[in-house]
Write a protein that holds these residues in place. Structure first.
Motif, short mmCIF file in Angstrom:
data_model
loop_
_atom_site.label_atom_id
_atom_site.label_comp_id
_atom_site.label_asym_id
_atom_site.label_seq_id
_atom_site.Cartn_x
_atom_site.Cartn_y
_atom_site.Cartn_z
N ALA A 137 0.84 -1.20 0.00
CA ALA A 137 0.00 0.00 0.00
C ALA A 137 0.87 1.25 0.00
O ALA A 137 1.95 1.27 0.60
CB ALA A 137 -0.92 0.01 1.21
N CYS A 138 0.38 2.27 -0.68
CA CYS A 138 1.04 3.57 -0.68
C CYS A 138 0.70 4.30 0.62
O CYS A 138 -0.42 4.19 1.13
CB CYS A 138 0.54 4.39 -1.88
N VAL A 139 1.66 5.04 1.14
CA VAL A 139 1.40 5.79 2.36
C VAL A 139 0.22 6.72 2.18
O VAL A 139 -0.54 6.98 3.12
CB VAL A 139 2.68 6.53 2.84
N CYS A 140 0.02 7.21 0.96
CA CYS A 140 -1.11 8.12 0.70
C CYS A 140 -2.46 7.44 0.94
O CYS A 140 -3.45 8.11 1.23
CB CYS A 140 -1.03 8.69 -0.71
N ASP A 141 -2.50 6.11 0.82
CA ASP A 141 -3.73 5.37 1.05
C ASP A 141 -3.90 4.92 2.50
O ASP A 141 -4.92 4.31 2.84
CB ASP A 141 -3.77 4.14 0.14
N LEU A 142 -2.93 5.20 3.33
CA LEU A 142 -2.98 4.73 4.72
C LEU A 142 -3.37 5.83 5.70
O LEU A 142 -3.74 5.53 6.83
CB LEU A 142 -1.61 4.14 5.10
N ILE A 143 -3.29 7.06 5.31
CA ILE A 143 -3.51 8.18 6.23
C ILE A 143 -4.99 8.29 6.62
O ILE A 143 -5.32 8.31 7.80
CB ILE A 143 -2.98 9.50 5.62
N ARG A 194 8.73 5.44 -4.74
CA ARG A 194 8.37 5.60 -6.15
C ARG A 194 7.93 7.04 -6.35
O ARG A 194 6.85 7.42 -5.90
CB ARG A 194 7.25 4.64 -6.53
N GLY A 195 8.77 7.81 -6.97
CA GLY A 195 8.48 9.23 -7.13
C GLY A 195 8.48 9.89 -5.76
O GLY A 195 9.43 9.76 -5.00
N THR A 196 7.39 10.58 -5.44
CA THR A 196 7.31 11.25 -4.13
C THR A 196 6.66 10.38 -3.07
O THR A 196 6.60 10.79 -1.91
CB THR A 196 6.51 12.57 -4.26
#
Length: 117
Positions: A60-66, A94-96
């Motif tokens: 999972a991307c950190v952006c989906d965990l917040i 991966r990127g930012t």
């Protein structure tokens, strides 16, 4: 007057402590297990592990965990760092964005340790 003596069982009492039948947890193993359990002993971290483990490819991307956790991005990142250092997650950039993946077998290792202690 005749005094009656009470008879008592003369069978030897069992030892106060049972002998060890397997090797107990050593000091370094106990310290490692305590650190591992400490990493898991937080509701937010358990939820993060659950979300990552439930995600496609166990990643999972950190952006989906917040949002699901309801904590700020720095707090979520801190919890993810603790789980990564404890060996439950791996991190790739991966990127930012940072992506977190469940380390294969990491949860099984903890359950195996608990089953033998």
């Amino acid at each position: 007057m005749v005094t009656m003596l009470e008879l008592t069982d003369a069978t030897p009492a069992p030892a106060c402590c049972a002998p060890l039948v397997q090797e107990p947890l050593g000091q370094s193993d106990a310290e490692h297990l305590a650190a591992t359990l400490k990493a898991l002993a937080d509701p937010a971290r358990l939820r993060l592990l659950s979300i990552v483990a439930s995600s496609e490819g166990e990643e999972a991307c950190v952006c989906d965990l917040i949002e699901p956790i309801g904590l700020s991005q720095p707090t979520v990142s801190h919890h993810l760092k603790v789980l990564t250092e404890a060996g439950f997650l791996s991190r790739s950039k991966r990127g930012t964005w940072a992506y977190y993946r469940l380390v294969p077998g990491s949860l099984l290792r903890v359950s195996a340790l608990l089953a033998t202690t």
